[in-house]
Design a protein around this motif. Structure first.
Motif, mmCIF file in Angstrom:
data_model
loop_
_atom_site.group_PDB
_atom_site.id
_atom_site.type_symbol
_atom_site.label_atom_id
_atom_site.label_comp_id
_atom_site.label_asym_id
_atom_site.label_seq_id
_atom_site.Cartn_x
_atom_site.Cartn_y
_atom_site.Cartn_z
ATOM 1 N N LEU A 89 0.828 -1.207 0.000
ATOM 2 C CA LEU A 89 0.000 0.000 0.000
ATOM 3 C C LEU A 89 0.862 1.256 0.000
ATOM 4 O O LEU A 89 0.550 2.240 -0.684
ATOM 5 C CB LEU A 89 -0.937 0.001 1.215
ATOM 6 N N ASP A 90 1.951 1.207 0.757
ATOM 7 C CA ASP A 90 2.851 2.360 0.787
ATOM 8 C C ASP A 90 3.500 2.588 -0.578
ATOM 9 O O ASP A 90 3.704 3.734 -0.990
ATOM 10 C CB ASP A 90 3.946 2.139 1.839
ATOM 11 N N GLU A 91 3.810 1.504 -1.273
ATOM 12 C CA GLU A 91 4.415 1.630 -2.595
ATOM 13 C C GLU A 91 3.444 2.243 -3.605
ATOM 14 O O GLU A 91 3.861 2.906 -4.557
ATOM 15 C CB GLU A 91 4.878 0.268 -3.098
ATOM 16 N N ARG A 92 2.164 2.022 -3.390
ATOM 17 C CA ARG A 92 1.165 2.550 -4.316
ATOM 18 C C ARG A 92 0.875 4.024 -4.071
ATOM 19 O O ARG A 92 0.264 4.681 -4.918
ATOM 20 C CB ARG A 92 -0.137 1.756 -4.184
ATOM 21 N N MET A 93 1.271 4.540 -2.934
ATOM 22 C CA MET A 93 1.010 5.938 -2.617
ATOM 23 C C MET A 93 1.792 6.841 -3.573
ATOM 24 O O MET A 93 2.995 6.663 -3.765
ATOM 25 C CB MET A 93 1.402 6.244 -1.176
ATOM 26 N N LEU A 94 1.098 7.803 -4.160
ATOM 27 C CA LEU A 94 1.740 8.743 -5.074
ATOM 28 C C LEU A 94 2.094 10.032 -4.341
ATOM 29 O O LEU A 94 1.429 10.418 -3.378
ATOM 30 C CB LEU A 94 0.814 9.060 -6.247
ATOM 31 N N THR A 95 3.110 10.707 -4.828
ATOM 32 C CA THR A 95 3.489 12.008 -4.270
ATOM 33 C C THR A 95 2.570 13.087 -4.847
ATOM 34 O O THR A 95 1.847 12.864 -5.841
ATOM 35 C CB THR A 95 4.939 12.348 -4.607
ATOM 36 N N SER A 96 2.627 14.271 -4.249
ATOM 37 C CA SER A 96 1.836 15.392 -4.775
ATOM 38 C C SER A 96 2.217 15.696 -6.217
ATOM 39 O O SER A 96 1.354 15.964 -7.062
ATOM 40 C CB SER A 96 2.045 16.633 -3.905
ATOM 41 N N GLY A 97 3.518 15.639 -6.498
ATOM 42 C CA GLY A 97 3.974 15.920 -7.861
ATOM 43 C C GLY A 97 3.433 14.926 -8.876
ATOM 44 O O GLY A 97 3.065 15.305 -10.000
ATOM 45 N N GLU A 98 3.361 13.662 -8.501
ATOM 46 C CA GLU A 98 2.830 12.642 -9.417
ATOM 47 C C GLU A 98 1.343 12.847 -9.659
ATOM 48 O O GLU A 98 0.848 12.669 -10.782
ATOM 49 C CB GLU A 98 3.098 11.252 -8.843
ATOM 50 N N TRP A 99 0.613 13.243 -8.610
ATOM 51 C CA TRP A 99 -0.815 13.516 -8.798
ATOM 52 C C TRP A 99 -1.023 14.740 -9.683
ATOM 53 O O TRP A 99 -1.935 14.758 -10.523
ATOM 54 C CB TRP A 99 -1.496 13.719 -7.446
ATOM 55 N N ARG A 120 -7.044 17.383 -6.367
ATOM 56 C CA ARG A 120 -7.446 17.293 -4.957
ATOM 57 C C ARG A 120 -6.646 16.211 -4.225
ATOM 58 O O ARG A 120 -6.332 16.351 -3.038
ATOM 59 C CB ARG A 120 -8.946 17.033 -4.852
ATOM 60 N N SER A 121 -6.324 15.147 -4.914
ATOM 61 C CA SER A 121 -5.477 14.112 -4.307
ATOM 62 C C SER A 121 -4.092 14.671 -4.004
ATOM 63 O O SER A 121 -3.503 14.376 -2.953
ATOM 64 C CB SER A 121 -5.364 12.907 -5.236
ATOM 65 N N ALA A 122 -3.579 15.490 -4.909
ATOM 66 C CA ALA A 122 -2.271 16.108 -4.688
ATOM 67 C C ALA A 122 -2.301 17.026 -3.474
ATOM 68 O O ALA A 122 -1.368 17.033 -2.662
ATOM 69 C CB ALA A 122 -1.842 16.894 -5.927
ATOM 70 N N ALA A 123 -3.385 17.792 -3.325
ATOM 71 C CA ALA A 123 -3.516 18.697 -2.186
ATOM 72 C C ALA A 123 -3.706 17.922 -0.890
ATOM 73 O O ALA A 123 -3.266 18.365 0.179
ATOM 74 C CB ALA A 123 -4.686 19.649 -2.410
#
Length: 221
Positions: A89-99, A120-123
């Protein structure tokens, strides 16, 4: 005897004529084949200008990345989270920049709902001025008053400098968004929308006064 000789000569003449016709047909066929090969060779040549090739290549890359994103989400939606480890699950987490990158792709493809979701996901992941700036532009261009003003507040809160007293002038994105709302709906309706969501940010309040001073279109409505 003369009759037989004449018939034989006539037959040989016909065979020679047929042979010549056959040679002519083969020559014509070869010529047609060569022309066909030349046409095929011409078709293989580039028919677009270099800049147009770049446009199509960029569009292809955007579509490939966009549908890979959707396929990935569709696959994960079918999974049982109880069967997924915390590390995965942690590996699937994207950074703000990727979103933000995904949001920009969706926006270029005119898929605004996916662009909004990604911004909104990035924020949500962390402080991200680019995400709020993207939402601000999207909402203001659609004339969404409350959403635009809320995004403007969030964008200003991303910067420590705008918490000073007195604050510096409003950033260009915020000025353009507020002016666009005023030109669409009139200043009074924008003020009412601001009152409905709470006390305006000092910079937003100053922009309202600036609208009147500079007589921005819609200031008298």
């Amino acid at each position: 005897v003369l009759k037989e000789a004449g018939a034989k000569a006539e037959g040989e003449g016909e065979r020679e004529a047929q042979s010549e016709e056959g040679r002519d047909a083969r020559v014509k066929e070869d010529q047609n084949g060569q022309r066909g090969m030349r046409k095929l060779s011409e078709m293989k040549k580039r028919v677009c200008r270099p800049w147009l090739d770049s446009v199509f290549h960029g569009l292809y890359e955007d579509l490939k990345a966009y549908f890979a994103w959707l396929s990935e989400e569709e696959k994960w939606a079918k999974e049982d989270l109880d069967d997924v480890s915390d590390d995965e699950l942690d590996e699937r987490m994207l950074t703000s920049g990727e979103w933000v990158h995904r949001a920009e792709i969706a926006k270029r493809l005119q898929n605004l709902s996916d662009a909004e979701r990604a911004y909104r996901s990035a924020a949500f992941v962390g402080t991200c001025p680019k995400a709020w700036a993207g939402l601000l532009k999207m909402y203001s261009s659609e004339g969404c008053q409350k959403e635009t003003l809320l995004a403007a507040h969030e964008l200003l809160d991303c910067f420590e400098a705008y918490k000073a007293n007195p604050p510096p002038p409003a950033p260009l994105q915020v000025r353009e968004a507020v002016f666009e709302l005023v030109s669409m709906h009139g200043l009074q309706k924008v003020r009412d929308a601001q009152d409905s969501i709470g006390v305006p940010h000092p910079i937003i309040n100053e922009l309202f006064h600036h609208v009147v001073r500079c007589q921005v279109q819609g200031f008298s409505n």
